[in-house]
Write a protein that holds these residues in place. Structure first.
Motif, mmCIF file in Angstrom:
data_model
loop_
_atom_site.group_PDB
_atom_site.id
_atom_site.type_symbol
_atom_site.label_atom_id
_atom_site.label_comp_id
_atom_site.label_asym_id
_atom_site.label_seq_id
_atom_site.Cartn_x
_atom_site.Cartn_y
_atom_site.Cartn_z
ATOM 1 N N LEU A 257 -3.978 -1.022 -4.399
ATOM 2 C CA LEU A 257 -5.264 -0.330 -4.350
ATOM 3 C C LEU A 257 -6.223 -0.874 -5.402
ATOM 4 O O LEU A 257 -7.414 -1.085 -5.123
ATOM 5 N N TRP B 35 -5.634 5.016 1.073
ATOM 6 C CA TRP B 35 -4.583 4.867 0.058
ATOM 7 C C TRP B 35 -4.771 5.890 -1.057
ATOM 8 O O TRP B 35 -3.804 6.453 -1.550
ATOM 9 N N THR C 174 1.712 0.870 -4.153
ATOM 10 C CA THR C 174 0.467 1.156 -3.434
ATOM 11 C C THR C 174 -0.706 1.213 -4.399
ATOM 12 O O THR C 174 -1.775 0.656 -4.127
#
Length: 73
Positions: free
Chosen positions: A49, A66, A45
């Protein structure tokens, strides 16, 4: 964008330029764009991001969500 994941490293690049890397360590994954070690899924993630910030900016709703998820993960 390309996200390459191996057993011990991750690399995100955008138009051929590396924008983030992650390295697996005993205490978790260390991502160059995140201040603390993460588990594998959170590291992925964080890598996504990094790309999203460049392409959509800091005020993007996905960027904000996020970051919130990673901070509370």
């Amino acid at each position: 964008m390309a996200l390459r994941i191996s057993e011990n490293t991750m690399v995100t690049d955008l138009n051929g330029e590396i924008i983030a890397t992650a390295t697996r360590a005993p205490d978790g994954w260390h991502v160059t764009t995140w201040p603390r070690p993460l588990d594998r899924n959170s590291a992925i993630t964080a890598m996504l991001l990094a790309e999203r910030v460049i392409t959509h900016g800091e005020d993007d709703l996905c960027v904000m969500e996020w970051r919130r998820e990673l901070a509370h993960g």
